[in-house]
Design an enzyme around this catalytic site. Structure first.
Site, short mmCIF file in Angstrom:
data_model
loop_
_atom_site.label_atom_id
_atom_site.label_comp_id
_atom_site.label_asym_id
_atom_site.label_seq_id
_atom_site.Cartn_x
_atom_site.Cartn_y
_atom_site.Cartn_z
N ARG A 53 0.88 -1.18 0.00
CA ARG A 53 0.00 0.00 0.00
C ARG A 53 0.91 1.22 0.00
O ARG A 53 2.13 1.12 0.12
CB ARG A 53 -1.02 0.00 1.15
N GLY A 54 0.28 2.40 -0.13
CA GLY A 54 1.08 3.62 -0.30
C GLY A 54 1.19 3.90 -1.79
O GLY A 54 1.47 2.99 -2.58
N ALA A 55 0.97 5.17 -2.16
CA ALA A 55 0.80 5.51 -3.58
C ALA A 55 1.97 5.07 -4.47
O ALA A 55 1.77 4.34 -5.45
CB ALA A 55 0.52 7.01 -3.70
N ASP A 243 -1.68 10.93 -1.93
CA ASP A 243 -2.14 9.93 -2.89
C ASP A 243 -2.48 10.53 -4.24
O ASP A 243 -2.39 9.86 -5.27
CB ASP A 243 -3.35 9.18 -2.32
N ASN A 253 -4.98 12.59 0.80
CA ASN A 253 -4.11 11.69 1.58
C ASN A 253 -5.01 10.97 2.58
O ASN A 253 -6.22 11.19 2.63
CB ASN A 253 -3.00 12.49 2.26
O1 MRU Z 1 -4.46 3.35 2.28
P1 MRU Z 1 -2.98 3.48 2.19
O2 MRU Z 1 -2.25 2.87 3.34
O3 MRU Z 1 -2.45 3.03 0.85
O4 MRU Z 1 -2.73 5.05 2.27
C1 MRU Z 1 -1.43 5.54 2.16
C2 MRU Z 1 -1.34 7.00 2.35
O5 MRU Z 1 -2.31 7.68 2.56
C3 MRU Z 1 0.02 7.62 2.18
O6 MRU Z 1 0.16 8.75 2.98
C4 MRU Z 1 0.22 8.01 0.71
O7 MRU Z 1 -0.05 6.94 -0.14
C5 MRU Z 1 1.58 8.51 0.46
S1 MRU Z 1 2.77 7.23 0.47
C6 MRU Z 1 4.30 7.85 0.16
#
Ligand code: MRU
Length: 358
Positions: A53-55, A243, A253
């Site tokens: 997970r994470g963008a 995101d 985000n």
């Molecule tokens: O739902 P997730 O865990 O994928 O959400 C992740 C976030 O909101 C992060 O802050 C975002 O993706 C930035 S990651 C460098």
């Protein structure tokens, strides 16, 4: 100031001996293990189920997933090959809706497939090379963001962050946590407050884990404690990831980011977003059009298998919110620190990136 020290390497996404390898983020912090993938369908599911997970991490995973799918695809001729790859790409593109890095990575791979001259084998090779390049680019972008962003943090500062925008949310090093890592590498003392980040607890489970691995002091707080800490003067800066960022700087985000930005503004505390240019969606004039993922309400009503909400209650579970640009002090990118008006500074950053590519 403390001693200069390099950050530890946590590689979240990699390609190992013909397999796509991910750190299993659903098992952390109790168990640190890797999962290996050979079937693209399982990779789509890993993105959905948030094994990864994470963008930036899901973008790079999709790029590799498409390259892996392409390797195993049998088709007579390049037209048939691309036609068969399209629906696979679509499955990746729609695995999660908010983080634009996912669509950006899929589109980059599909454009490459269409524009690569030669045979099917040539396209397959090009897709794998491109995916590996995207992994490298992500690491480089994070290092550069860290380098630019570290200057914004003073020595002995307390940084509040939300969710996980660290090595685990990228290929490695991180965006928001990359800024913290870089400041520490430069010898600054930084202490992190990690919002636990209901309902999935990425802050408590993942950000805290990363900081502990690194030996960076971290204190986990419940999401509703931030305003009170700010009022007591215990937070010097907020740094979060993103995101999807619209052309005017409005930023999606993890849910709860917006309320942090409002309270930071109230207390005159700088609120920084750290994100690569691949998180900026220039097709959107502002944040109103950013699609917000609605996740299973079970994430709210249960902890593990135990139900914590009464049966029959209504529950909302949006995974993200949008912070308006006017609450954001700066956006830290790999091309430098962008300041308002973002409509102009974002365009300038893309110009610099385009010129650098030649
Ligand atoms: O739902 P997730 O865990 O994928 O959400 C992740 C976030 O909101 C992060 O802050 C975002 O993706 C930035 S990651 C460098």
């Amino acid at each position: 100031m403390s001693q200069l020290r390099p950050a530890k390497i946590i590689q979240t996404v990699s390609w190992e001996s013909g397999r796509l390898r991910l750190i299993d983020q659903n098992a952390l912090p109790a168990i640190m293990r890797h999962l290996d993938y050979t079937d693209w369908r399982d990779v789509v599911e890993a993105i959905r189920a948030m094994v990864v997970r994470g963008a930036p991490a899901i973008g790079c995973t999709a790029a590799l997933g498409i390259a892996m799918a392409a390797r195993n695809l049998i088709a007579e001729g390049r037209e048939a090959f691309i036609e068969r790859l399209e629906p696979i790409a679509e499955r990746f593109r729609t695995a999660r809706p908010t983080a634009v890095n996912l669509m950006w990575a899929v589109d980059r791979q599909m454009n490459l497939a269409r524009n690569t001259p030669g045979s099917v084998v040539d396209i397959k090779d090009a897709l794998m090379r491109e995916a590996l390049l995207m992994l490298e680019e992500d690491l480089t972008a994070n290092r550069r963001m860290g380098w630019f962003g570290a200057d914004l943090l003073s020595d002995n500062s307390n940084v509040l962050t939300h969710c996980n925008a660290g090595a685990l949310a990228t290929v490695g090093y991180g965006t928001a946590l990359g800024v913290v890592r870089a400041a520490v590498e430069m010898g600054k003392n930084v202490h992190v407050y990690a919002d636990e980040t209901r309902p999935r607890l990425q802050g408590m489970k993942l950000t805290a884990w990363e900081m502990v691995q690194e030996g960076i002091p971290v204190t986990v707080i419940a999401d509703n404690m931030a305003a009170s800490l700010m009022r007591q003067g215990r937070v010097d800066a907020v740094v979060v990831g993103a995101d999807r960022i619209a052309s005017n700087g409005d930023t999606a985000n993890k849910i709860g980011t917006y309320s942090l930005a409002v309270v930071a503004h109230h207390h005159n505390i700088p609120f920084y977003v750290a994100a690569p240019l691949s998180t900026i969606d220039r097709d959107l004039p502002n944040g109103l059009q950013i699609p917000i993922e609605q996740r299973d309400t079970r994430e709210m009503t249960h902890i593990g298998d135990t139900r914590i909400a009464p049966e029959g209650v209504n529950v909302l579970n949006p995974a993200f919110d949008v912070t308006p640009a006017e609450l954001i002090s700066a956006i830290i990118t790999e091309e430098g620190v962008l300041r308002p008006q973002y409509t102009h500074s974002i365009e300038a950053a893309f110009d610099i990136a385009r010129k650098a590519k030649g």
